[in-house]
Design an enzyme around this catalytic site. Structure first.
Site, PDB file in Angstrom:
ATOM      1  N   VAL A  89      69.690  15.163 -23.058  1.00 14.27           N
ATOM      2  CA  VAL A  89      70.061  16.030 -24.178  1.00 14.27           C
ATOM      3  C   VAL A  89      69.026  17.141 -24.363  1.00 14.27           C
ATOM      4  O   VAL A  89      67.839  16.968 -24.093  1.00 14.27           O
ATOM      5  CB  VAL A  89      70.208  15.219 -25.481  1.00 14.27           C
ATOM      6  CG1 VAL A  89      71.381  14.258 -25.376  1.00 14.27           C
ATOM      7  CG2 VAL A  89      68.931  14.454 -25.809  1.00 14.27           C
ATOM      8  N   ILE A 131      65.151  11.211 -24.635  1.00 14.97           N
ATOM      9  CA  ILE A 131      65.305  12.195 -23.571  1.00 14.97           C
ATOM     10  C   ILE A 131      66.690  12.118 -22.947  1.00 14.97           C
ATOM     11  O   ILE A 131      67.245  13.138 -22.536  1.00 14.97           O
ATOM     12  CB  ILE A 131      64.229  11.982 -22.485  1.00 14.97           C
ATOM     13  CG1 ILE A 131      62.850  12.299 -23.052  1.00 14.97           C
ATOM     14  CG2 ILE A 131      64.500  12.852 -21.252  1.00 14.97           C
ATOM     15  CD1 ILE A 131      61.714  12.069 -22.073  1.00 14.97           C
ATOM     16  N   GLU A 132      67.270  10.931 -22.901  1.00 21.57           N
ATOM     17  CA  GLU A 132      68.540  10.752 -22.194  1.00 21.57           C
ATOM     18  C   GLU A 132      69.748  11.105 -23.073  1.00 21.57           C
ATOM     19  O   GLU A 132      70.250  12.223 -23.018  1.00 21.57           O
ATOM     20  CB  GLU A 132      68.620   9.325 -21.646  1.00 21.57           C
ATOM     21  CG  GLU A 132      67.533   9.077 -20.591  1.00 21.57           C
ATOM     22  CD  GLU A 132      67.575   7.684 -20.019  1.00 21.57           C
ATOM     23  OE1 GLU A 132      68.647   7.272 -19.531  1.00 21.57           O
ATOM     24  OE2 GLU A 132      66.541   6.984 -20.063  1.00 21.57           O
ATOM     25  N   MET A 133      70.213  10.180 -23.926  1.00 19.39           N
ATOM     26  CA  MET A 133      71.393  10.461 -24.746  1.00 19.39           C
ATOM     27  C   MET A 133      71.047  10.738 -26.212  1.00 19.39           C
ATOM     28  O   MET A 133      71.855  11.287 -26.949  1.00 19.39           O
ATOM     29  CB  MET A 133      72.406   9.324 -24.620  1.00 19.39           C
ATOM     30  CG  MET A 133      72.958   9.195 -23.198  1.00 19.39           C
ATOM     31  SD  MET A 133      74.100   7.803 -22.959  1.00 19.39           S
ATOM     32  CE  MET A 133      75.552   8.412 -23.816  1.00 19.39           C
TER      33      MET A 133
END
Length: 345
Positions: A89, A131-133
């Site tokens: 994201v 950092i991911e979703m």
């Protein structure tokens, strides 16, 4: 004794490439099973797979509405994203290469550092990773699922009065991921007795793979981590010139989870299934080609420089581990009626 004599006669009459299928069972080579193992508390059902597939493909389950599980583990391709490290994201870049999701059901632990013990435990990790979703919490995930209209699908899959829970989310995604397996590769057909399934070069490569000791870590039908030895130090030979060239010792691996000195530079052994279509390679995605990855492994893990012939033969064998990928169609996602979902910018 009679069996050994027949094998020797087969080698004399047809050559090593023809005799090796008969020797496969004696050597411990195994074909990939047609179904993946599932835990007793989460048997695979059609309703769970259908729900898990929708959840896997839905970018609206991220804080910005832009990142899904499939963004980093693209099942329309090799099960990863072809990047050295993935983009989450708000354009943030992760620290490790996204491992393929194909055949992940056969791993004894998940993630490069093994911090998840199961597919279920792995499934919820990226959702709240900033950092991911980027979802702020699992409670926020549940609210988002209900707002999007997922409740009927959860009820069909799990029953009960309040089926939309983080646990059921994880079970559904894991159930879908257990369908992502690729039996039927040239190697699998060869192990089952099809003498023409692998070329003579691929059979030579398999033989060198075993002789050099590669099968000591890449074990079982998935050529990956085993229950008894899920982790391996990487690099073993820190003086290899490839270590500095590719920055292979910068990541401390499992140590980042346990903080135990003995766990420094330990990583889960990756599967070699479909490795020919999952470049770039290693935990940092620093090596661009399979040929170079084989050379790096020879140097860093075996302490030897492989000959050009050995490299070519082993690469040929690894290409025989590419399986037929099942057809995947993007799912129809539930859509809330008459209202919008607010996402972060």
């Amino acid at each position: 004794m009679l069996r050994c004599r027949r094998l020797l006669l087969g080698m004399a009459a047809g050559g090593l490439a023809l005799a090796m299928p008969a020797l496969a069972a004696a050597s411990g080579w195994q074909a990939l099973p047609e179904t993946a193992p599932a835990p007793p508390d989460n048997p695979v059902t059609e309703a769970k797979v259908r729900l898990g597939k929708a959840l896997y493909f839905d970018p609206r389950l991220s804080s910005t509405g832009t990142v899904s599980c499939n963004s980093c583990h693209n099942v329309m391709a090799g099960g990863e994203d072809a990047r050295p490290t993935s983009v989450g994201v708000k354009g943030q870049v992760g620290g490790r290469n996204a491992p393929t999701v194909w055949n992940a059901a056969f791993h004894p632990v998940q993630f490069w550092d093994g911090r998840a013990a199961s597919l279920e435990e792995q499934a919820v990790g990226p959702v709240t990773n900033p950092i991911e979703m980027g979802m702020p919490s699992l409670e926020a995930l549940v609210e988002r699922l209900k707002a999007l209209g997922y409740e009927p699908m959860f009820r069909e899959a799990f029953g009960g009065d309040d089926p939309v829970t983080p646990e059921n989310f994880a079970k559904a995604v894991a159930s879908f991921e257990r369908t992502l397996i690729t039996p039927g590769s040239a190697y699998d057909r060869w192990v089952r007795g099809d003498r023409g399934a692998m070329t003579a070069q691929q059979v030579r490569g398999l033989r060198r793979f075993r002789e050099l000791g590669c099968a000591g870590c890449h074990t079982g039908p998935h050529f990956g981590a085993s229950e008894s030895a899920p982790f391996q130090k990487f690099p073993v030979f820190a003086n290899s010139p490839y270590v500095k060239r590719y920055g292979l010792d910068k990541d401390l691996g499992r140590y980042e989870v346990t903080k135990k000195e003995a766990d420094k530079h330990l990583f889960r052994v990756p599967t070699l299934r479909n490795v020919a279509v999952t470049a770039p390679y290693f935990h940092n995605g620093a090596v661009a080609t399979l040929e170079q990855a084989v050379r790096v492994m020879g140097s860093t893990q075996l302490g030897r420089e492989l000959s050009d012939r050995d490299v070519a033969d082993i690469v040929a064998f690894l290409e025989a581990l590419t399986g037929p990928f099942p057809r995947i169609e993007a799912p129809r996602l539930p859509v809330p009626s008459g209202r919008a979902i607010r996402f972060e910018r």
